[in-house]
Write a protein that holds these residues in place. Structure first.
Motif, PDB file in Angstrom:
ATOM      1  N   ASN A 238       0.826  -1.209   0.000  1.00 29.94           N
ATOM      2  CA  ASN A 238       0.000   0.000   0.000  1.00 29.94           C
ATOM      3  C   ASN A 238       0.860   1.258   0.000  1.00 29.94           C
ATOM      4  O   ASN A 238       0.608   2.213   0.748  1.00 29.94           O
ATOM      5  CB  ASN A 238      -0.939  -0.025   1.220  1.00 29.94           C
ATOM      6  N   ALA A 242      -1.596   7.210   2.061  1.00 24.22           N
ATOM      7  CA  ALA A 242      -2.362   8.343   2.582  1.00 24.22           C
ATOM      8  C   ALA A 242      -2.297   9.565   1.676  1.00 24.22           C
ATOM      9  O   ALA A 242      -2.900  10.588   1.981  1.00 24.22           O
ATOM     10  CB  ALA A 242      -1.852   8.698   3.980  1.00 24.22           C
TER      11      ALA A 242
ATOM     12  N   HIS B  40      -9.769  12.967   1.103  1.00 24.64           N
ATOM     13  CA  HIS B  40      -9.405  11.701   0.473  1.00 24.64           C
ATOM     14  C   HIS B  40     -10.550  11.213  -0.403  1.00 24.64           C
ATOM     15  O   HIS B  40     -11.677  11.693  -0.324  1.00 24.64           O
ATOM     16  CB  HIS B  40      -9.003  10.641   1.510  1.00 24.64           C
ATOM     17  N   HIS B  44     -13.372   6.396   3.042  1.00 23.87           N
ATOM     18  CA  HIS B  44     -12.950   5.403   4.044  1.00 23.87           C
ATOM     19  C   HIS B  44     -13.690   5.681   5.354  1.00 23.87           C
ATOM     20  O   HIS B  44     -14.253   6.756   5.532  1.00 23.87           O
ATOM     21  CB  HIS B  44     -11.442   5.519   4.298  1.00 23.87           C
ATOM     22  N   PRO B  48      -7.373   8.407   6.005  1.00 28.83           N
ATOM     23  CA  PRO B  48      -6.181   7.640   5.647  1.00 28.83           C
ATOM     24  C   PRO B  48      -4.890   8.312   6.113  1.00 28.83           C
ATOM     25  O   PRO B  48      -3.850   7.663   6.225  1.00 28.83           O
ATOM     26  CB  PRO B  48      -6.224   7.597   4.109  1.00 28.83           C
TER      27      PRO B  48
END
Lengths: 383, 135
Positions: A238, A242, B40, B44, B48
């Motif tokens: 990953n 972010a 983002h 989510h 994140p």
């Protein structure tokens, strides 16, 4: 890294498209083949590790079913679910279990039957990708190719050379499924799936199974006069997770590649063979850059200037890679380490690299939402 | 990989329901963290960036730039007959990227750096999806 994690032998089942064979049929052939190749008895195997598969049902009890299918009662059992990175990662996980004393002789057995029963994706892809018809991984990689082209120039010629080099290697590999010679004209005449990706840039699914035996260095030296050691290993998952605006041309190999080589004490010039996971030709352009063989953006020039044949300076996917050998689903990541081990043992036949001492092997898993692949596994194998 | 003959339809989850509600109201809003301010996409449950559950939604202008694209010429069965069509990675002016199609008769105009504007397309009777047209 010391020479305490060793591979004693391997087996690769001849892959087949639409085989009609159950996944545990393939797994059983792979497992028994590796045991026969090493002389390891069932009673000696105290660990079993396998891969989550695309086809065959996708049960959450996968490794349990595998042990049951093989009639084994291991003391350590695991399934790895990091996509195409799973097989290389399974070798390292087996090694870690051996070093921890949880097991001594681990059967690493991989199989998949994606051409029989494709598994439906779950998670965000259904909501945020599939409604737009990206044509699966080829479209997702097309987005990467076109961005790469924008930032660094067209990688098309490098992708062509990779496809042709690997096909030439497949011609020399009796286990490869695609062995018809490929010319430059063939490459450029192959149909465009999505702009940036031609058919001959892509892997072809098939059914198959591969297995090997991982054990302690000491036991491996008793079992074979040609043990192969895992001397460097690193994973990156990953990458850049972010960041809402990541550079999609940069991958986790920029983290795991240098770490794996440093662990083995190797420089790039020392690498005798590069066996990188190849779902798409462009993945190898990005991989040589991020693994550190050249600077970012210089992959096409590096590939153009380097002899990648089995007799060249940096032999690349000497069995044809997955692109020419066929991709047995999520077990396909085993093609790279098995080919590396075959070469290190001098069993490469017509495509044998002259006296290789090491190999850099990689695995790739999954493609993240509008980023790059999720998992970048790098391993160094040595004799 | 999606192999069926039916065009896939998004099914909102407990995490994404609020986002799809904003799309259905033709006022697409993206998640933003109340604690660290990071935006983002896709939505989510946690930020994140800082893992805070304290998320808000902020509306977007619908204006963006094509970050990357591909023109699908050999689609999967559900999209047969639509080719060639553009799949794009659009960078919204608010600082996130989103996948969609650009609805145009001339896919050759779909290139990196080209400005696009969001539209809303009826996917099912009760669900819209965001799409783009050339600005």
């Amino acid at each position: 890294m010391d020479r305490e994690i060793a591979i004693a032998g391997y087996y690769e089942a001849p892959s087949k498209r639409k085989s009609g064979r159950d996944i545990f049929d393939w797994l059983s052939e792979a497992a028994s083949g590796a045991m026969r190749a090493t002389g390891v008895e069932k009673a000696e195997i105290d660990g079993l590790i396998t891969n989550a598969a695309l086809g065959g049902g996708g049960s959450p009890f996968w490794s349990i079913l595998a042990a049951e299918a093989l009639g084994m009662s291991p003391g350590w059992l695991e399934s790895v679910d990091i996509g195409g990175g799973s097989p290389v990662a399974a070798i390292a996980r087996a090694g870690a279990a051996i070093k921890a004393g949880f097991a001594e002789t681990v059967l690493v057995a991989m199989a998949d039957v994606p051409t029989i029963e494709p598994k439906k994706q779950v998670g965000y892809r259904v909501e945020f990708e599939e409604a737009y018809g990206p044509a699966g991984p080829p479209g997702l990689f097309g987005l990467i190719v076109n961005r790469y082209k924008h930032q660094y120039g067209d990688p098309g010629e490098a992708m062509c050379k990779i496809a042709m080099t690997q096909r030439r290697h497949a011609e020399l590999n009796p286990l490869a499924l695609l062995r018809t010679p490929m010319t430059r004209e063939d490459y450029y005449a192959s149909k465009i799936i999505g702009e940036g990706i031609r058919l001959l840039d892509c892997v072809m699914h098939c059914d198959g199974g591969l297995a090997l035996i991982v054990t302690s260095g000491k036991r491996a030296r008793q079992l074979t006069d040609k043990p192969v050691y895992l001397t460097g290993y690193s994973e990156s998952h990953n990458f850049d997770a972010a960041n809402p605006l990541p550079d999609v041309t940069k991958t986790g190999f920029s983290v795991s590649g240098p770490k794996a080589l440093a662990m083995a004490g190797l420089r790039h010039d020392d690498v005798d063979q590069l066996q990188p996971y190849d779902d798409f030709t462009v993945a190898l352009v990005l991989a040589v850059e991020d693994l550190g063989f050249c600077a970012k953006g210089e992959g096409p020039a590096f590939i153009a200037a380097t002899d990648l044949s089995h007799l060249g300076k940096l032999p690349l996917n000497t069995g044809g890679g997955q692109i020419s050998a066929g991709q047995p689903g999520l077990s396909a990541g085993m093609i790279q380490p098995v080919e590396a081990i075959r070469q290190l043992r001098g069993e490469g036949g017509d495509r044998q690299i002259p006296n290789p001492k090491n190999a850099l092997v990689t695995g790739i898993g999954y493609v993240n939402y509008l980023r790059n692949w999720n998992t970048s596994v790098a391993a160094v194998l040595e004799v | 990989m999606m192999e069926g003959k039916e065009r896939p339809v998004p099914v909102p989850t407990s995490i994404t329901r609020r986002f799809w509600d904003s799309v259905n109201a033709e006022a697409l809003a993206i998640p933003r963290c109340r604690d660290c301010g990071a935006v983002h996409f896709y939505p989510h449950a946690l930020c994140p960036s800082c893992m805070s559950p304290n998320l808000d939604q902020v509306p977007v202008s619908g204006n963006g730039t094509i970050y990357s694209y591909t023109i699908i010429r050999s689609p999967q069965p559900a999209f047969k007959g639509m080719e060639p069509y553009a799949v794009v990675n659009v960078e919204l002016d608010e600082g996130v990227r989103i996948m969609a199609n650009v609805r145009t008769d001339d896919v050759e105009k779909v290139r990196i750096g080209v400005r696009v504007k969001m539209i809303y397309e009826q996917s099912t009777d009760d669900l819209k999806i965001p799409q783009f047209v050339l600005a």
